[in-house]
Design a protein around this motif. Structure first.
Motif, PDB file in Angstrom:
ATOM      1  N   GLY A 223     -32.233  23.708  28.421  1.00  0.00           N
ATOM      2  CA  GLY A 223     -32.788  22.798  27.421  1.00  0.00           C
ATOM      3  C   GLY A 223     -33.986  23.356  26.674  1.00  0.00           C
ATOM      4  O   GLY A 223     -34.308  24.534  26.781  1.00  0.00           O
ATOM      5  N   MET A 224     -34.624  22.489  25.911  1.00  0.00           N
ATOM      6  CA  MET A 224     -35.788  22.911  25.128  1.00  0.00           C
ATOM      7  C   MET A 224     -37.055  22.797  25.966  1.00  0.00           C
ATOM      8  O   MET A 224     -37.149  21.980  26.859  1.00  0.00           O
ATOM      9  CB  MET A 224     -35.936  22.011  23.904  1.00  0.00           C
ATOM     10  N   HIS A 225     -38.020  23.624  25.608  1.00  0.00           N
ATOM     11  CA  HIS A 225     -39.316  23.575  26.268  1.00  0.00           C
ATOM     12  C   HIS A 225     -40.388  23.196  25.252  1.00  0.00           C
ATOM     13  O   HIS A 225     -40.164  23.267  24.052  1.00  0.00           O
ATOM     14  CB  HIS A 225     -39.629  24.923  26.918  1.00  0.00           C
ATOM     15  N   ASN A 226     -41.562  22.818  25.753  1.00  0.00           N
ATOM     16  CA  ASN A 226     -42.621  22.373  24.849  1.00  0.00           C
ATOM     17  C   ASN A 226     -43.203  23.514  24.015  1.00  0.00           C
ATOM     18  O   ASN A 226     -43.894  23.265  23.034  1.00  0.00           O
ATOM     19  CB  ASN A 226     -43.742  21.691  25.637  1.00  0.00           C
ATOM     20  N   ASN A 227     -42.954  24.753  24.443  1.00  0.00           N
ATOM     21  CA  ASN A 227     -43.540  25.904  23.744  1.00  0.00           C
ATOM     22  C   ASN A 227     -42.653  27.102  24.064  1.00  0.00           C
ATOM     23  O   ASN A 227     -41.751  26.992  24.891  1.00  0.00           O
ATOM     24  CB  ASN A 227     -44.981  26.120  24.234  1.00  0.00           C
ATOM     25  N   ASP A 228     -42.910  28.230  23.424  1.00  0.00           N
ATOM     26  CA  ASP A 228     -42.052  29.388  23.626  1.00  0.00           C
ATOM     27  C   ASP A 228     -42.376  30.095  24.950  1.00  0.00           C
ATOM     28  O   ASP A 228     -43.425  30.720  25.082  1.00  0.00           O
ATOM     29  CB  ASP A 228     -42.243  30.351  22.447  1.00  0.00           C
ATOM     30  N   PRO A 229     -41.467  30.010  25.946  1.00  0.00           N
ATOM     31  CA  PRO A 229     -41.750  30.584  27.279  1.00  0.00           C
ATOM     32  C   PRO A 229     -41.946  32.096  27.250  1.00  0.00           C
ATOM     33  O   PRO A 229     -42.534  32.657  28.172  1.00  0.00           O
ATOM     34  CB  PRO A 229     -40.505  30.246  28.105  1.00  0.00           C
ATOM     35  N   ARG A 230     -41.459  32.755  26.186  1.00  0.00           N
ATOM     36  CA  ARG A 230     -41.626  34.212  26.102  1.00  0.00           C
ATOM     37  C   ARG A 230     -43.041  34.584  25.658  1.00  0.00           C
ATOM     38  O   ARG A 230     -43.471  35.714  25.769  1.00  0.00           O
ATOM     39  CB  ARG A 230     -40.635  34.805  25.102  1.00  0.00           C
ATOM     40  N   ILE A 231     -43.766  33.602  25.137  1.00  0.00           N
ATOM     41  CA  ILE A 231     -45.074  33.925  24.568  1.00  0.00           C
ATOM     42  C   ILE A 231     -46.234  33.325  25.341  1.00  0.00           C
ATOM     43  O   ILE A 231     -47.225  33.981  25.599  1.00  0.00           O
ATOM     44  CB  ILE A 231     -45.112  33.486  23.083  1.00  0.00           C
ATOM     45  N   ILE A 236     -43.321  23.438  29.749  1.00  0.00           N
ATOM     46  CA  ILE A 236     -42.651  22.372  30.492  1.00  0.00           C
ATOM     47  C   ILE A 236     -41.354  21.997  29.758  1.00  0.00           C
ATOM     48  O   ILE A 236     -41.308  22.014  28.533  1.00  0.00           O
ATOM     49  CB  ILE A 236     -43.552  21.112  30.657  1.00  0.00           C
ATOM     50  N   PRO A 237     -40.285  21.691  30.531  1.00  0.00           N
ATOM     51  CA  PRO A 237     -39.031  21.317  29.854  1.00  0.00           C
ATOM     52  C   PRO A 237     -39.169  19.958  29.163  1.00  0.00           C
ATOM     53  O   PRO A 237     -39.939  19.108  29.612  1.00  0.00           O
ATOM     54  CB  PRO A 237     -38.009  21.241  30.994  1.00  0.00           C
ATOM     55  N   ILE A 238     -38.433  19.781  28.089  1.00  0.00           N
ATOM     56  CA  ILE A 238     -38.448  18.491  27.381  1.00  0.00           C
ATOM     57  C   ILE A 238     -37.173  17.739  27.766  1.00  0.00           C
ATOM     58  O   ILE A 238     -36.073  18.219  27.527  1.00  0.00           O
ATOM     59  CB  ILE A 238     -38.441  18.702  25.854  1.00  0.00           C
ATOM     60  N   GLU A 239     -37.329  16.559  28.356  1.00  0.00           N
ATOM     61  CA  GLU A 239     -36.143  15.823  28.797  1.00  0.00           C
ATOM     62  C   GLU A 239     -35.489  15.037  27.674  1.00  0.00           C
ATOM     63  O   GLU A 239     -34.288  14.853  27.651  1.00  0.00           O
ATOM     64  CB  GLU A 239     -36.495  14.884  29.948  1.00  0.00           C
ATOM     65  N   PRO A 280     -26.214  23.996  36.280  1.00  0.00           N
ATOM     66  CA  PRO A 280     -25.659  22.731  35.782  1.00  0.00           C
ATOM     67  C   PRO A 280     -26.409  21.490  36.271  1.00  0.00           C
ATOM     68  O   PRO A 280     -26.321  20.438  35.645  1.00  0.00           O
ATOM     69  CB  PRO A 280     -24.223  22.721  36.311  1.00  0.00           C
ATOM     70  N   GLU A 281     -27.159  21.640  37.378  1.00  0.00           N
ATOM     71  CA  GLU A 281     -27.875  20.469  37.901  1.00  0.00           C
ATOM     72  C   GLU A 281     -29.154  20.178  37.120  1.00  0.00           C
ATOM     73  O   GLU A 281     -29.662  19.059  37.159  1.00  0.00           O
ATOM     74  CB  GLU A 281     -28.240  20.657  39.379  1.00  0.00           C
ATOM     75  N   ALA A 282     -29.672  21.179  36.426  1.00  0.00           N
ATOM     76  CA  ALA A 282     -30.922  20.979  35.677  1.00  0.00           C
ATOM     77  C   ALA A 282     -30.722  19.870  34.645  1.00  0.00           C
ATOM     78  O   ALA A 282     -29.634  19.717  34.096  1.00  0.00           O
ATOM     79  CB  ALA A 282     -31.328  22.275  34.995  1.00  0.00           C
ATOM     80  N   LYS A 283     -31.779  19.088  34.421  1.00  0.00           N
ATOM     81  CA  LYS A 283     -31.671  17.911  33.557  1.00  0.00           C
ATOM     82  C   LYS A 283     -31.324  18.245  32.106  1.00  0.00           C
ATOM     83  O   LYS A 283     -30.652  17.491  31.436  1.00  0.00           O
ATOM     84  CB  LYS A 283     -32.995  17.146  33.582  1.00  0.00           C
ATOM     85  N   GLY A 284     -31.833  19.377  31.627  1.00  0.00           N
ATOM     86  CA  GLY A 284     -31.587  19.733  30.233  1.00  0.00           C
ATOM     87  C   GLY A 284     -32.361  18.821  29.290  1.00  0.00           C
ATOM     88  O   GLY A 284     -33.304  18.139  29.698  1.00  0.00           O
TER      89      GLY A 284
END
Ligand code: ASP
Ligand code: MG
Length: 439
Positions: A223-231, A236-239, A280-284
Motif C-alpha cells: 500500500g501507500m505510505h505517508n512519505n517516500d520510504p526510500r528517502i 507509516i502505512p496509510i490504511e 497478502p495479510e498486510a492491510k494495504g
C-alpha cells in the motif's frame, strides 16, 4: 463480483503465478482477474519495436529470440503434464511466430501497438494454461473484445460495460474470468493500448463497468505510505484514503497506482484496494469515497520539474495576459502543474521540457522569461488540509529556513504544494516528516 489486478512482478515467474492462483482461489466470490505482462516483457517489446522502426531487423530478431528463450525457460517450471506442456509450448510458438512475421512487414504505428500487445496476451494465456493444468475452472475474456477507446483515445465506461456484460452473459455459471490489462481497441478497430502502466487503468475501468464490489490492485509493495520510504528514515502505512486524496497523490506516487485509474473508481464509486502479493495479510490501502480523517495524510515528491517565470509590466491592470500565456502551453501540448501569480508576473511549472525552447521563444514576444531547471514539487495531501488553519501552520513551521521557490495553496482543499530546488528534496521531506508526523 470483484476485480483483482496483478502487476508484472506479481506474474513475473512461475512461482509468482502459483502465488497468484492461491490468492484468486482463496474465496468463492465471482471475479475478473486482470494481468499485466510478465515483468520486463513490455520493455523488451518496446525495444523490438523501436529497432523495427529504425529498420534494424537483425537486432530486432536477436531480441525476439532472446525473449522467446526466456519464455521457453518460464514454461518449463510453470507446467508439468504433457497436455500442459503442449498447450504452453503452442502459446509461446504462436506469439513468437507472429513477432517473426512482423519482422517482414514494413513498420507502422499500428504494427507497433500489435507488438506491444503480445506481453499481456502471453501472460494471460500461459496463466490460463497453468490454471487448466491445476483443474481450476475459468474463462479467458479477450480484452480486445470489450476494452475500447474512442477517437480521442479516451475509454468510455458505458461502451465497455455493454460489451463486457454481454460477454459475461455467455458464461452464466463461470465464477473466474482472466483478462488482459493494458490492451484495447481504438476507434478504428485496431489493437491499441492504455499507455505504459495502463493495466491499473484497465482494472479500474472494468471494475466501474461491472460495478464490482472492489478493485484490488496487487503489487509488490504494501500500500501507500505517508512519505517516500526510500528517502526518509521512517514512514507509516496509510490504511485509508479518499478518492480526492488519492487523486492528488497518484500523480506523485505513480509507481504504485496509475493516476488515470482514479477517475473511473471515483465516478462509479468503486473502492480500490492496494495490496501486496508477497504479504497478502498486510492491510494495504483502501481508497474510497469516504473521507475518514482530517489533517495531513501524506507527502510525496516529483522530480524533474522546470519552473518558468513570466514577467510583463503590461500585466498590471491588464486582462488577457494569462490567456496568452496558457495558449502557448496548449499549442505545444505541455501541461502546467503548479501556478502562482502576482500583479506583474506568473510562475508555472512543467514536467516535460520537450517543447521548452519553442515555448520560451513565443513567451519572449511579450514578456521577460526566467527558467529554473532541476526543481522538485513537494505535495502535502490530506482531506481539507487547506481549510484547516492548524495544518497550514504546521506545514509552514516545518519548512523553517527552507528556500521555497513557489507555493500553491487554495487550488484544492486537499493539497498544499511547494516547489524547491531538487537538492533540497531530501531535507524538506525529512523536515515535513518530523514536523507533521513526529517521525
Ligand atoms: N505491461 C504494460 C507496461 O509495462 C502495462 C502494465 O504493466 O501496466 O507498461
Ligand atoms: Mg504497473
Amino acid at each position: 463480483m470483484k476485480v483483482m489486478k496483478f502487476g508484472g512482478t506479481s506474474v513475473g515467474s512461475p512461482q509468482r503465478m502459483q502465488q497468484v492462483t492461491k490468492l484468486i482461489t482463496a474465496d468463492t466470490e465471482k471475479k475478473i482477474v486482470v494481468l499485466s505482462a510478465v515483468s520486463g516483457t513490455t520493455n523488451a517489446l518496446v525495444e523490438i519495436s523501436s529497432l523495427l522502426a529504425k529498420g534494424d531487423r537483425i537486432a530486432a530478431k536477436q531480441k525476439i529470440d532472446t525473449l522467446e528463450a526466456q519464455y521457453q525457460q518460464f514454461i518449463k517450471s510453470l507446467v508439468i503434464t504433457p497436455t500442459g506442456i503442449n498447450l504452453a509450448e503452442n502459446i509461446v510458438k504462436e506469439h513468437f511466430e507472429f513477432l517473426t512475421i512482423i519482422l517482414r512487414i514494413s513498420y507502422s504505428e499500428a504494427l507497433n501497438k500489435d507488438v506491444l500487445a503480445q506481453g499481456e496476451l502471453l501472460s494471460t494465456k500461459l496463466f490460463s494454461a497453468y490454471l487448466m493444468e491445476q483443474g481450476i475452472a475459468h474463462k479467458l475474456l479477450p480484452a480486445l473484445d470489450f476494452m475500447t477507446i474512442d477517437a480521442n483515445d479516451e475509454p468510455q465506461v458505458e461502451a465497455i460495460r455493454t460489451r463486457i456484460l454481454s460477454l459475461l452473459g455467455q458464461y452464466p455459471d463461470a465464477t473466474l474470468f482472466i483478462t488482459q490489462g493494458f490492451i484495447c481497441r481504438n476507434a478504428k478497430g485496431e489493437v491499441d493500448n492504455l499507455k505504459r502502466g495502463g493495466s491499473d487503468y484497465s482494472a479500474s475501468l472494468i471494475a466501474a463497468a461491472v460495478q464490482a464490489s472492489v478493485c484490488e490492485i496487487w503489487t509488490d509493495i504494501s500500500g501507500m505510505h505517508n512519505n517516500d520510504p526510500r528517502i526518509v528514515n521512517k514512514t507509516i502505512p496509510i490504511e485509508q484514503l479518499s478518492f480526492d486524496e488519492a487523486a492528488e497523490l497518484a500523480y506523485f506516487g505513480a509507481k504504485i497506482l496509475h493516476p488515470a485509474s482514479i477517475w473511473p473508481a471515483q465516478q462509479y464509486n468503486t473502492p480500490v484496494k492496494l495490496l501486496n502479493t508477497m504479504e497478502p495479510e498486510a492491510k494495504g490501502t483502501l481508497i474510497s469515497g469516504q473521507a475518514t480523517s482530517s489533517g495531513v495524510k501524506a507527502i510525496a515528491a516529483k522530480d524533474g520539474i522546470t519552473a518558468i517565470n513570466i514577467k510583463s509590466s503590461r500585466m498590471l491592470l491588464a486582462y488577457g495576459f494569462l490567456r496568452k500565456v496558457f495558449e502557448i502551453f496548449e499549442k505545444y501540448k505541455t501541461p502546467i502543474d503548479m501556478i502562482t501569480t502576482s500583479e506583474v508576473a506568473v510562475s508555472v511549472t512543467i514536467d516535460s521540457d520537450a517543447s521548452l525552447p519553442a515555448i520560451i521563444k513565443e513567451l519572449e514576444a511579450f514578456s521577460t522569461v526566467v527558467v529554473d531547471y532541476n526543481q522538485t514539487i513537494i505535495c502535502i495531501v490530506g482531506n481539507e488540509i487547506a481549510a484547516t488553519p492548524k495544518s497550514i501552520q504546521q506545514v509552514f513551521e516545518s519548512l523553517n529556513e527552507v528556500n521555497v521557490r513557489m507555493v500553491s495553496y487554495g487550488g484544492s482543499a486537499h493539497n498544499i504544494s511547494i516547489l524547491v530546488a531538487a537538492e533540497l528534496k531530501k531535507q524538506v521531506l525529512q523536515q515535513l516528516n518530523s514536523g507533521l508526523f513526529g517521525l
